[in-house]
Design a protein around this motif. Sequence first.
Motif, PDB file in Angstrom:
ATOM      1  N   ALA A 187     -13.594  66.389  72.727  1.00  0.00           N
ATOM      2  CA  ALA A 187     -14.481  67.519  72.435  1.00  0.00           C
ATOM      3  C   ALA A 187     -13.731  68.614  71.684  1.00  0.00           C
ATOM      4  O   ALA A 187     -14.230  69.176  70.710  1.00  0.00           O
ATOM      5  CB  ALA A 187     -15.065  68.070  73.739  1.00  0.00           C
ATOM      6  N   PHE A 188     -12.507  68.895  72.128  1.00  0.00           N
ATOM      7  CA  PHE A 188     -11.725  69.931  71.460  1.00  0.00           C
ATOM      8  C   PHE A 188     -11.303  69.496  70.059  1.00  0.00           C
ATOM      9  O   PHE A 188     -11.318  70.297  69.122  1.00  0.00           O
ATOM     10  CB  PHE A 188     -10.502  70.299  72.310  1.00  0.00           C
ATOM     11  CG  PHE A 188     -10.825  71.250  73.428  1.00  0.00           C
ATOM     12  CD1 PHE A 188     -10.657  72.614  73.250  1.00  0.00           C
ATOM     13  CD2 PHE A 188     -11.315  70.794  74.630  1.00  0.00           C
ATOM     14  CE1 PHE A 188     -10.966  73.511  74.262  1.00  0.00           C
ATOM     15  CE2 PHE A 188     -11.634  71.668  75.658  1.00  0.00           C
ATOM     16  CZ  PHE A 188     -11.453  73.033  75.481  1.00  0.00           C
ATOM     17  N   TRP A 189     -10.935  68.225  69.923  1.00  0.00           N
ATOM     18  CA  TRP A 189     -10.525  67.726  68.605  1.00  0.00           C
ATOM     19  C   TRP A 189     -11.688  67.783  67.616  1.00  0.00           C
ATOM     20  O   TRP A 189     -11.521  68.223  66.476  1.00  0.00           O
ATOM     21  CB  TRP A 189      -9.997  66.309  68.730  1.00  0.00           C
ATOM     22  CG  TRP A 189      -9.673  65.672  67.415  1.00  0.00           C
ATOM     23  CD1 TRP A 189     -10.361  64.667  66.786  1.00  0.00           C
ATOM     24  CD2 TRP A 189      -8.586  66.003  66.536  1.00  0.00           C
ATOM     25  NE1 TRP A 189      -9.772  64.349  65.584  1.00  0.00           N
ATOM     26  CE2 TRP A 189      -8.680  65.152  65.397  1.00  0.00           C
ATOM     27  CE3 TRP A 189      -7.550  66.933  66.610  1.00  0.00           C
ATOM     28  CZ2 TRP A 189      -7.765  65.219  64.354  1.00  0.00           C
ATOM     29  CZ3 TRP A 189      -6.637  66.997  65.555  1.00  0.00           C
ATOM     30  CH2 TRP A 189      -6.759  66.134  64.443  1.00  0.00           C
ATOM     31  N   ARG A 190     -12.862  67.355  68.060  1.00  0.00           N
ATOM     32  CA  ARG A 190     -14.011  67.337  67.161  1.00  0.00           C
ATOM     33  C   ARG A 190     -14.522  68.745  66.852  1.00  0.00           C
ATOM     34  O   ARG A 190     -15.230  68.946  65.876  1.00  0.00           O
ATOM     35  CB  ARG A 190     -15.142  66.494  67.768  1.00  0.00           C
ATOM     36  CG  ARG A 190     -14.793  65.022  67.956  1.00  0.00           C
ATOM     37  CD  ARG A 190     -14.595  64.324  66.631  1.00  0.00           C
ATOM     38  NE  ARG A 190     -15.858  64.074  65.949  1.00  0.00           N
ATOM     39  CZ  ARG A 190     -15.967  63.494  64.767  1.00  0.00           C
ATOM     40  NH1 ARG A 190     -14.869  63.141  64.108  1.00  0.00           N
ATOM     41  NH2 ARG A 190     -17.141  63.285  64.222  1.00  0.00           N
ATOM     42  N   HIS A 191     -14.156  69.708  67.700  1.00  0.00           N
ATOM     43  CA  HIS A 191     -14.573  71.091  67.477  1.00  0.00           C
ATOM     44  C   HIS A 191     -13.446  71.943  66.899  1.00  0.00           C
ATOM     45  O   HIS A 191     -13.530  73.176  66.929  1.00  0.00           O
ATOM     46  CB  HIS A 191     -15.058  71.718  68.793  1.00  0.00           C
ATOM     47  CG  HIS A 191     -16.431  71.311  69.203  1.00  0.00           C
ATOM     48  ND1 HIS A 191     -16.680  70.142  69.892  1.00  0.00           N
ATOM     49  CD2 HIS A 191     -17.643  71.917  69.021  1.00  0.00           C
ATOM     50  CE1 HIS A 191     -17.975  70.045  70.120  1.00  0.00           C
ATOM     51  NE2 HIS A 191     -18.584  71.094  69.603  1.00  0.00           N
ATOM     52  N   ARG A 192     -12.401  71.307  66.374  1.00  0.00           N
ATOM     53  CA  ARG A 192     -11.247  72.085  65.913  1.00  0.00           C
ATOM     54  C   ARG A 192     -11.621  73.084  64.816  1.00  0.00           C
ATOM     55  O   ARG A 192     -11.096  74.200  64.787  1.00  0.00           O
ATOM     56  CB  ARG A 192     -10.124  71.155  65.461  1.00  0.00           C
ATOM     57  CG  ARG A 192     -10.454  70.222  64.312  1.00  0.00           C
ATOM     58  CD  ARG A 192      -9.372  69.151  64.172  1.00  0.00           C
ATOM     59  NE  ARG A 192      -9.588  68.278  63.019  1.00  0.00           N
ATOM     60  CZ  ARG A 192     -10.433  67.249  63.013  1.00  0.00           C
ATOM     61  NH1 ARG A 192     -11.152  66.966  64.089  1.00  0.00           N
ATOM     62  NH2 ARG A 192     -10.556  66.497  61.932  1.00  0.00           N
ATOM     63  N   ALA A 193     -12.538  72.697  63.930  1.00  0.00           N
ATOM     64  CA  ALA A 193     -12.966  73.640  62.889  1.00  0.00           C
ATOM     65  C   ALA A 193     -13.750  74.793  63.516  1.00  0.00           C
ATOM     66  O   ALA A 193     -13.595  75.958  63.106  1.00  0.00           O
ATOM     67  CB  ALA A 193     -13.816  72.927  61.839  1.00  0.00           C
ATOM     68  N   ASN A 194     -14.583  74.472  64.509  1.00  0.00           N
ATOM     69  CA  ASN A 194     -15.338  75.512  65.207  1.00  0.00           C
ATOM     70  C   ASN A 194     -14.401  76.480  65.922  1.00  0.00           C
ATOM     71  O   ASN A 194     -14.639  77.687  65.944  1.00  0.00           O
ATOM     72  CB  ASN A 194     -16.283  74.886  66.239  1.00  0.00           C
ATOM     73  CG  ASN A 194     -17.244  73.892  65.633  1.00  0.00           C
ATOM     74  OD1 ASN A 194     -16.881  72.746  65.420  1.00  0.00           O
ATOM     75  ND2 ASN A 194     -18.467  74.326  65.345  1.00  0.00           N
ATOM     76  N   ILE A 195     -13.339  75.930  66.527  1.00  0.00           N
ATOM     77  CA  ILE A 195     -12.380  76.774  67.228  1.00  0.00           C
ATOM     78  C   ILE A 195     -11.736  77.764  66.257  1.00  0.00           C
ATOM     79  O   ILE A 195     -11.577  78.955  66.572  1.00  0.00           O
ATOM     80  CB  ILE A 195     -11.308  75.905  67.920  1.00  0.00           C
ATOM     81  CG1 ILE A 195     -11.948  75.084  69.050  1.00  0.00           C
ATOM     82  CG2 ILE A 195     -10.174  76.780  68.470  1.00  0.00           C
ATOM     83  CD1 ILE A 195     -11.029  74.043  69.655  1.00  0.00           C
ATOM     84  N   GLY A 196     -11.402  77.267  65.078  1.00  0.00           N
ATOM     85  CA  GLY A 196     -10.836  78.151  64.064  1.00  0.00           C
ATOM     86  C   GLY A 196     -11.800  79.264  63.680  1.00  0.00           C
ATOM     87  O   GLY A 196     -11.402  80.433  63.548  1.00  0.00           O
ATOM     88  N   LEU A 198     -14.258  80.392  65.547  1.00  0.00           N
ATOM     89  CA  LEU A 198     -14.423  81.276  66.707  1.00  0.00           C
ATOM     90  C   LEU A 198     -13.291  82.302  66.757  1.00  0.00           C
ATOM     91  O   LEU A 198     -13.523  83.489  67.004  1.00  0.00           O
ATOM     92  CB  LEU A 198     -14.441  80.457  68.002  1.00  0.00           C
ATOM     93  CG  LEU A 198     -15.726  79.688  68.321  1.00  0.00           C
ATOM     94  CD1 LEU A 198     -15.492  78.695  69.453  1.00  0.00           C
ATOM     95  CD2 LEU A 198     -16.851  80.663  68.694  1.00  0.00           C
ATOM     96  N   ILE A 199     -12.082  81.840  66.517  1.00  0.00           N
ATOM     97  CA  ILE A 199     -10.921  82.728  66.547  1.00  0.00           C
ATOM     98  C   ILE A 199     -11.033  83.823  65.495  1.00  0.00           C
ATOM     99  O   ILE A 199     -10.684  84.990  65.739  1.00  0.00           O
ATOM    100  CB  ILE A 199      -9.624  81.914  66.344  1.00  0.00           C
ATOM    101  CG1 ILE A 199      -9.373  81.008  67.565  1.00  0.00           C
ATOM    102  CG2 ILE A 199      -8.432  82.841  66.106  1.00  0.00           C
ATOM    103  CD1 ILE A 199      -8.220  80.045  67.377  1.00  0.00           C
ATOM    104  N   HIS A 200     -11.586  83.461  64.339  1.00  0.00           N
ATOM    105  CA  HIS A 200     -11.682  84.426  63.235  1.00  0.00           C
ATOM    106  C   HIS A 200     -13.043  85.118  63.166  1.00  0.00           C
ATOM    107  O   HIS A 200     -13.324  85.862  62.213  1.00  0.00           O
ATOM    108  CB  HIS A 200     -11.394  83.713  61.908  1.00  0.00           C
ATOM    109  CG  HIS A 200      -9.978  83.240  61.779  1.00  0.00           C
ATOM    110  ND1 HIS A 200      -9.615  81.933  62.066  1.00  0.00           N
ATOM    111  CD2 HIS A 200      -8.838  83.905  61.440  1.00  0.00           C
ATOM    112  CE1 HIS A 200      -8.310  81.804  61.873  1.00  0.00           C
ATOM    113  NE2 HIS A 200      -7.813  82.978  61.505  1.00  0.00           N
ATOM    114  N   GLY A 201     -13.888  84.874  64.171  1.00  0.00           N
ATOM    115  CA  GLY A 201     -15.192  85.538  64.224  1.00  0.00           C
ATOM    116  C   GLY A 201     -16.161  85.087  63.160  1.00  0.00           C
ATOM    117  O   GLY A 201     -17.060  85.847  62.775  1.00  0.00           O
TER     118      GLY A 201
END
Length: 214
Positions: A187-196, A198-201
């Motif tokens: 889940a985290f790997w597939r959402h890695r772009a989303n995580i980025g 999220l971090i940058h708003g």
Amino acid sequence: MERIICLIAGYLCGLLQSGYFYGKTHHIDIRNHGSGNSGTTNALRVMGPKAGAIVFFGDFLKSLLPCLAVRLVFQNQPGMIYLLILYTGFGVILGHNYPFYLQFKGGKGIAATAGLIMAADLRMTLLCLASFVLIVAVTRYVSLGSLIVATIFVVWMVIFGTMGAYGLNPNLLPEFYIVAALISGQAFWRHRANIGRLIHGKENKISFGSGKTK
């Protein structure tokens, strides 16, 4: 051998790409629109609430049903049945995320993970559902809600596995934890772009008024 059978059977079930096939009924390849994956959120974004619901339940059931089937087929092996459920669910998630006939371009596996969670533990299902709804309602970030669910899943498996809630043979617990971590890690790997984002708003928010993201 049981592990391999469950993993392969799960992968084959995961190949039933609800978003891709539903999109084809509307003459579009959903992977060429929105975020480019064939999961629930992109179906919601591209084709609206009805499509999002249909795709979610399709992907949810393709995980729930085989996991429940494993509980039935291997009920005479109570010491490892929950480990086999995890292998089956992991296989479904891999099939959903990496379908070979679509050049390994699938979804992100959250609906499939939800099906696995329900098959494994109703209490965890209720906690994950409440957490997801609360996070998405407050932040409007579906991705954040999905990552919270993945985190709850692996933490719950470790805590309750250690407590003996799943009746696993003690020698299987390390393997149980590893498979649970791999599922959460997907889940985290597939959402890695989303995580980025999220971090940058810059992550997309869901709009409850239209049912689409923006």
